[in-house]
Design a protein around this motif. Structure first.
Motif, PDB file in Angstrom:
ATOM      1  N   LYS A 160      -9.690 -29.488  37.298  1.00 40.86           N
ATOM      2  CA  LYS A 160     -11.064 -29.023  36.647  1.00 40.86           C
ATOM      3  C   LYS A 160     -11.476 -27.512  36.979  1.00 40.86           C
ATOM      4  O   LYS A 160     -11.848 -27.011  36.120  1.00 40.86           O
ATOM      5  N   ALA A 161     -11.641 -27.401  38.202  1.00 38.44           N
ATOM      6  CA  ALA A 161     -11.892 -26.096  38.813  1.00 38.44           C
ATOM      7  C   ALA A 161     -10.862 -24.982  38.247  1.00 38.44           C
ATOM      8  O   ALA A 161     -11.491 -24.006  37.548  1.00 38.44           O
ATOM      9  N   SER A 187      -9.360 -25.155  35.432  1.00 39.48           N
ATOM     10  CA  SER A 187      -9.497 -24.988  33.947  1.00 39.48           C
ATOM     11  C   SER A 187     -10.827 -24.233  33.508  1.00 39.48           C
ATOM     12  O   SER A 187     -10.869 -23.525  32.641  1.00 39.48           O
ATOM     13  N   ALA A 188     -11.707 -24.478  34.495  1.00 38.01           N
ATOM     14  CA  ALA A 188     -13.037 -23.987  34.344  1.00 38.01           C
ATOM     15  C   ALA A 188     -13.021 -22.569  34.333  1.00 38.01           C
ATOM     16  O   ALA A 188     -13.404 -21.523  33.600  1.00 38.01           O
ATOM     17  N   LYS A 189     -12.124 -22.033  35.611  1.00 36.34           N
ATOM     18  CA  LYS A 189     -11.988 -20.840  35.681  1.00 36.34           C
ATOM     19  C   LYS A 189     -11.365 -19.906  34.773  1.00 36.34           C
ATOM     20  O   LYS A 189     -11.669 -18.776  34.327  1.00 36.34           O
ATOM     21  N   VAL A 232     -11.420 -20.849  31.330  1.00 37.84           N
ATOM     22  CA  VAL A 232     -11.923 -20.539  30.419  1.00 37.84           C
ATOM     23  C   VAL A 232     -13.106 -19.402  30.586  1.00 37.84           C
ATOM     24  O   VAL A 232     -13.323 -18.697  29.572  1.00 37.84           O
ATOM     25  N   GLU A 233     -13.634 -19.291  31.889  1.00 39.71           N
ATOM     26  CA  GLU A 233     -14.446 -18.170  32.028  1.00 39.71           C
ATOM     27  C   GLU A 233     -13.941 -16.935  32.158  1.00 39.71           C
ATOM     28  O   GLU A 233     -14.351 -15.985  31.205  1.00 39.71           O
ATOM     29  N   THR A 278     -13.164 -16.328  28.038  1.00 36.81           N
ATOM     30  CA  THR A 278     -14.668 -15.674  27.598  1.00 36.81           C
ATOM     31  C   THR A 278     -14.955 -14.506  27.870  1.00 36.81           C
ATOM     32  O   THR A 278     -15.406 -13.710  27.104  1.00 36.81           O
TER      33      THR A 278
END
Length: 107
Positions: free
Chosen positions: A12-13, A15-17, A19-20, A23
């Motif tokens: 999850k971490a 994946s979040a990174k 996406v960031e 973006t």
């Protein structure tokens, strides 16, 4: 090489990174397209900004107004820069060649 086994939290971490990063890169490309940021400004932070340093030079060029895929590729070839080159790997001479080739568009 075996793929490392990640826990759900690690997955999850990561994946979040990702996406960031995507973006932020999209925002930078949008700013370039809208002439809110110049190529020179991006070039000046390429060494210190992890988001910019990992981007391909050709992607940055394609984001400039009036330059598409074909012009960006031709510009890269003219300046003797590989299409796979990333901003952090751009040499001083290559950067100067790009600045000269872009002339009025870079500033």
């Amino acid at each position: 090489m075996a793929v490392p086994v990640l826990t759900n939290e690690q997955r999850k971490a990561a994946s979040a990174k990702a996406v960031e990063v995507r973006t932020k890169r999209a925002a930078l490309r949008r700013q370039l397209k809208e002439s809110k940021v110049t190529f020179i400004e991006v070039l000046s932070v390429a060494d210190s900004d992890d988001i910019v340093s990992g981007m391909r030079v050709v992607t940055i060029l394609e984001s400039l107004p009036g330059i598409g895929k074909i012009k960006a590729s031709a510009l890269m070839e003219t300046c003797d820069i590989a299409l796979s080159r990333r901003m952090k790997g751009l040499g001083t001479t290559q950067a100067q060649k790009l600045k000269s080739a872009l002339n009025g568009r870079a500033s």
